[in-house]
Design a protein around this motif. Structure first.
Motif, PDB file in Angstrom:
ATOM      1  N   ASN A 303      41.927 -10.766 -25.445  1.00  0.00           N
ATOM      2  CA  ASN A 303      41.145 -10.404 -26.633  1.00  0.00           C
ATOM      3  C   ASN A 303      39.681 -10.824 -26.483  1.00  0.00           C
ATOM      4  O   ASN A 303      38.763 -10.084 -26.866  1.00  0.00           O
ATOM      5  N   ILE A 304      39.469 -12.022 -25.931  1.00  0.00           N
ATOM      6  CA  ILE A 304      38.097 -12.498 -25.718  1.00  0.00           C
ATOM      7  C   ILE A 304      37.385 -11.612 -24.705  1.00  0.00           C
ATOM      8  O   ILE A 304      36.204 -11.255 -24.882  1.00  0.00           O
ATOM      9  N   ALA A 305      38.097 -11.246 -23.634  1.00  0.00           N
ATOM     10  CA  ALA A 305      37.493 -10.390 -22.610  1.00  0.00           C
ATOM     11  C   ALA A 305      37.032  -9.067 -23.214  1.00  0.00           C
ATOM     12  O   ALA A 305      35.949  -8.561 -22.895  1.00  0.00           O
ATOM     13  N   GLU A 306      37.840  -8.505 -24.106  1.00  0.00           N
ATOM     14  CA  GLU A 306      37.456  -7.250 -24.757  1.00  0.00           C
ATOM     15  C   GLU A 306      36.232  -7.450 -25.643  1.00  0.00           C
ATOM     16  O   GLU A 306      35.340  -6.589 -25.693  1.00  0.00           O
ATOM     17  N   ILE A 411      33.248 -19.392 -15.781  1.00  0.00           N
ATOM     18  CA  ILE A 411      34.258 -19.622 -16.823  1.00  0.00           C
ATOM     19  C   ILE A 411      34.780 -18.299 -17.356  1.00  0.00           C
ATOM     20  O   ILE A 411      35.984 -18.116 -17.569  1.00  0.00           O
ATOM     21  N   PHE A 412      33.874 -17.325 -17.547  1.00  0.00           N
ATOM     22  CA  PHE A 412      34.299 -16.017 -18.049  1.00  0.00           C
ATOM     23  C   PHE A 412      35.073 -15.239 -16.986  1.00  0.00           C
ATOM     24  O   PHE A 412      35.847 -14.334 -17.317  1.00  0.00           O
ATOM     25  N   SER A 413      34.858 -15.576 -15.720  1.00  0.00           N
ATOM     26  CA  SER A 413      35.572 -14.878 -14.643  1.00  0.00           C
ATOM     27  C   SER A 413      37.078 -15.110 -14.742  1.00  0.00           C
ATOM     28  O   SER A 413      37.879 -14.286 -14.279  1.00  0.00           O
ATOM     29  N   LYS A 414      37.460 -16.232 -15.360  1.00  0.00           N
ATOM     30  CA  LYS A 414      38.881 -16.527 -15.524  1.00  0.00           C
ATOM     31  C   LYS A 414      39.535 -15.586 -16.525  1.00  0.00           C
ATOM     32  O   LYS A 414      40.752 -15.593 -16.681  1.00  0.00           O
ATOM     33  N   LEU A 415      38.696 -14.814 -17.210  1.00  0.00           N
ATOM     34  CA  LEU A 415      39.208 -13.793 -18.131  1.00  0.00           C
ATOM     35  C   LEU A 415      39.373 -12.455 -17.421  1.00  0.00           C
ATOM     36  O   LEU A 415      39.632 -11.439 -18.070  1.00  0.00           O
ATOM     37  N   ASN A 416      39.180 -12.470 -16.088  1.00  0.00           N
ATOM     38  CA  ASN A 416      39.145 -11.218 -15.307  1.00  0.00           C
ATOM     39  C   ASN A 416      38.036 -10.298 -15.828  1.00  0.00           C
ATOM     40  O   ASN A 416      38.220  -9.088 -15.993  1.00  0.00           O
ATOM     41  N   LEU A 417      36.893 -10.927 -16.090  1.00  0.00           N
ATOM     42  CA  LEU A 417      35.757 -10.211 -16.675  1.00  0.00           C
ATOM     43  C   LEU A 417      34.507 -10.513 -15.862  1.00  0.00           C
ATOM     44  O   LEU A 417      34.236 -11.673 -15.524  1.00  0.00           O
ATOM     45  N   GLU A 418      33.748  -9.474 -15.533  1.00  0.00           N
ATOM     46  CA  GLU A 418      32.456  -9.658 -14.880  1.00  0.00           C
ATOM     47  C   GLU A 418      31.370  -9.707 -15.958  1.00  0.00           C
ATOM     48  O   GLU A 418      30.931  -8.675 -16.469  1.00  0.00           O
TER      49      GLU A 418
END
Length: 692
Positions: A303-306, A411-418
């Motif tokens: 949800n955060i990644a989105e 830290i955000f990379s752990k969300l599978n997010l660039e």
């Protein structure tokens, strides 16, 4: 007695002048002081705009009064003016050093606070500690800020010692717990984000405990203090305080969501909803990273990644841990849209860059008012120095300039997010114009030759190759440097699309002064100060016959040639011989016949004709009574001279002999420049002279 009265009158007049000047000065000062009172009243009433106007009016009457600058500075900082602007004003108050109503202490407090907030911590402390030492709540608060911001172990220890003291002396001043919890929470949070073990010092625990006990004194004044304080309470006490804050529901915030999550009073889903519902369109990077790091549930992570992938808003970054945000990153759909960097927090943007869906297109350096345009970051396509109106163009890969680096947030990379964050590179310096020339493909510089004109130099390996001179959309001149010096510049002076003028430039002899005209044309940036215009040639119809040629010599000399009928044969030549200081100025004018043979020459020394040769014969010259009139061989009378002048035609051709008749006398007339040379013709010569 009359002499005594006269002296007395002079003395009284002088005294009156002095008195008048003093009276005017006193009146101006009194007016300025009235303005000061009005400005103070407006300041007290929080009418910042009128306080500034009254202070400015007072300064216009007497700019020596420090108080006016101090009041203006106080109004401007409250009116939202930049710290850079206010610093100049408050510094002027100290430069004047003429205080009429205030002591300097208040101004020193304001100056020290501005210096602290703009990164000049040592200077700020010096303002407070030099001269008479200032001890007050304001001064101590600024000292504590400085010690924390210096970030050395000794300075942080000093900040804590100060706080441990002032909490007893100023127990009701909420600024001290606020700054204490902000800095100490930052230390705790930085350690958490960096996975570094951190043990809270005992003195910090003692100070925190003393403030936590008094939280009811502050909770209604500063909601953030109450929240931050919970981090330093024991676990059970922390939960109690957070539940009490949650129960009041006075204000939901990302900070409450994060602290509630860490304390276990909110589930990850509850914390997620509160965090993103309350953040609005801006959040600090530290707060956002801390919250994301605390999330363990994969569903909430998704949800955060989105949310971040579609984030529209600002992320604030404190680059030097001074509790101020030097860097602002604006995002559109999770990609940087622009960044603003204010290194010293003085309100003036040092670096600005705009993006196209996360790709840098443009950067602006305020210090040099310089714009950088990118082809593909960090490959520069163009650099513009706005102050000088210089533009440098580059081929791909010729210049790489990266004042910041876009990095994936770990830290955000752990969300599978660039998700990209810009890191400012303070070591990346903008090259100087001379350094850029060596790398550029072309350089555009303003030229003073024409209004709104520029010269575009094509360069190769730092050397000039071609130059095009452009006014608006019209290219009016061009030159080629490939053959070195001398070189020719072709110019279209009449804007008909044809380069009728050829200008030959060469290295100036050492004895020749610098030619400012050449510098105005080629600009000083093109290193043109050692050049001079050697020769000008004009061919208006393109038949390779020059109608006009002028060559410039050392010591002010020049040779000018006219071919008025464009037949390739000279009609006239003017020679101004080189002249050194103290020497006579010799000039010679020569006229030629249709075969190119010399028919007349005139030599002038210091504007006085001294020799004429006509048909290979030297003749005597006498000055007439009228200006610009000379007689050949025999001087005529003044009356005859006047009558001749009346009959001379304005259309008389240069160097051509004409014959006029005045009262039965034949007079030959030769015009050279703006002078007329007259000769009385014997009757036997009339027919012969006329035939010539």
């Amino acid at each position: 007695m009359k002499k005594f009265l006269a002296i007395s009158f002079v003395f009284l007049s002088f005294a009156f002048c002095v008195f008048s000047q003093n009276s005017a000065g006193t009146a101006n000062k009194n007016t300025a002081l009235r303005c000061l009172k009005f400005a103070e009243s407006c300041l007290a009433g929080k009418d910042w705009e009128n306080a500034i106007k009254q202070a400015d009016l007072g300064i216009s009457y007497d700019d020596s009064i420090s108080d006016l600058f101090y009041v203006k500075a106080g109004a401007e900082i409250n009116a939202g003016k930049t710290r850079a602007e206010v610093l100049k004003i408050i510094q002027a108050a100290f430069d004047k050093n003429n205080w009429v109503g205030y002591s300097k202490a208040g101004a020193r407090i304001l100056l020290a606070d501005l210096l602290s907030d703009t990164g000049k911590y040592a200077q700020s402390l010096n303002v407070l500690d030099s001269e008479s030492f200032i001890y007050s709540a304001d001064a101590e608060f600024i000292r504590i800020k400085n010690y924390y911001r210096m970030k050395t172990s000794d300075s942080i220890a000093n900040a804590r010692l100060k706080l441990n003291s002032v909490r007893r002396i100023y127990p009701d001043d909420e600024r001290f717990p606020y700054i204490f919890f902000l800095f100490e929470s930052m230390f705790v949070n930085k350690s958490y984000l960096e996975d570094v073990d951190y043990e809270i010092p005992e003195i910090v625990k003692d100070i925190a405990s003393s403030y936590i006990i008094k939280l009811p004194d502050y909770s209604n004044k500063n909601y953030v203090v109450e929240l931050l304080a919970t981090s330093f309470a024991e676990k059970s006490e922390r939960e109690r305080l957070l539940r009490a804050i949650d129960a009041k529901k006075t204000s939901e915030s990302p900070l409450l969501a994060y602290l509630g999550l860490q304390s276990g009073i909110y589930s990850e889903k509850q914390a997620f909803e509160m965090f993103f519902d309350s953040l609005g369109n801006s959040i600090s990077l530290e707060m956002l990273e801390s919250f994301v790091k605390a999330i363990k549930d994969d569903g909430v992570k998704q949800n955060i990644a989105e949310k971040l992938a579609n984030f529209n808003g600002s992320i604030f970054i404190d680059t030097n841990d001074d509790l101020q945000n030097e860097l602002t990153v604006e995002y559109e759909l999770g990609r940087p849209s622009y960044i603003k960097y204010d290194k010293d927090n003085d309100g003036v943007t040092d670096l600005y860059s705009s993006f196209d869906f996360g790709v840098p297109l443009f950067a602006y350096f305020n210090a040099k008012n310089t714009e950088i345009f990118y082809d593909t970051y960090p490959k520069v396509s163009r650099v513009v120095f706005n102050n000088d109106n210089f533009t440098f163009n580059f081929f791909e890969d010729s210049l790489l300039l990266s004042p910041f680096e876009l990095v994936k947030d770990e830290i955000f990379s752990k969300l599978n997010l660039e998700f990209y964050i810009p890191l400012i590179d303070e070591s990346e310096k903008l090259p100087t114009p001379r350094e850029l020339v060596l790398l550029s493909s072309s350089v555009e510089l303003p030229t003073k030759e024409r209004e709104n004109a520029k010269v575009v130099y094509t360069t190769y390996e730092g050397k000039l190759v071609f130059a095009n001179f452009i006014q608006g959309e019209h290219k009016y001149a061009t030159c080629d440097f490939t053959t070195g010096v001398p070189f020719i510049r072709y110019v279209d002076y009449d804007n008909d699309g044809y380069y009728e003028t050829s200008e030959i430039y060469d290295y100036a002899p050492s004895s020749m002064p610098a030619d400012t005209m050449v510098t105005d044309i080629f600009t000083s940036a093109a290193n043109s100060s050692n050049l001079y215009l050697r020769k000008v040639q004009i061919d208006r119809n393109g038949n390779t016959n020059y109608e006009f040629t002028e060559e410039y010599l050392e010591d002010g000399g020049k040779v000018t040639i006219w071919d008025s009928d464009d037949n390739g044969i000279w009609d006239c030549q003017y020679i101004k011989y080189p002249k050194k200081d103290g020497e006579e100025q010799i000039e010679e004018t020569i006229y030629f016949d249709s075969n190119g043979l010399k028919k007349l020459s005139l030599t002038v020394i210091d504007k006085i004709p001294v020799k004429m040769i006509y048909d290979n014969q030297e003749v005597m010259i006498y000055a007439g009574e009228s200006e610009n009139i000379y007689w050949i061989e025999e001087r005529g009378s003044g009356d005859l001279e006047i009558k001749v002048i009346k009959k001379i035609s304005d259309k008389l051709e240069q160097g051509t002999l004409s014959v006029i008749q005045v009262e039965g006398q034949r007079i030959s007339v030769i015009k050279v420049d703006n002078c007329y040379y007259l000769r009385i013709l014997p009757q036997s010569e009339v027919t012969e002279e006329v035939s010539k």
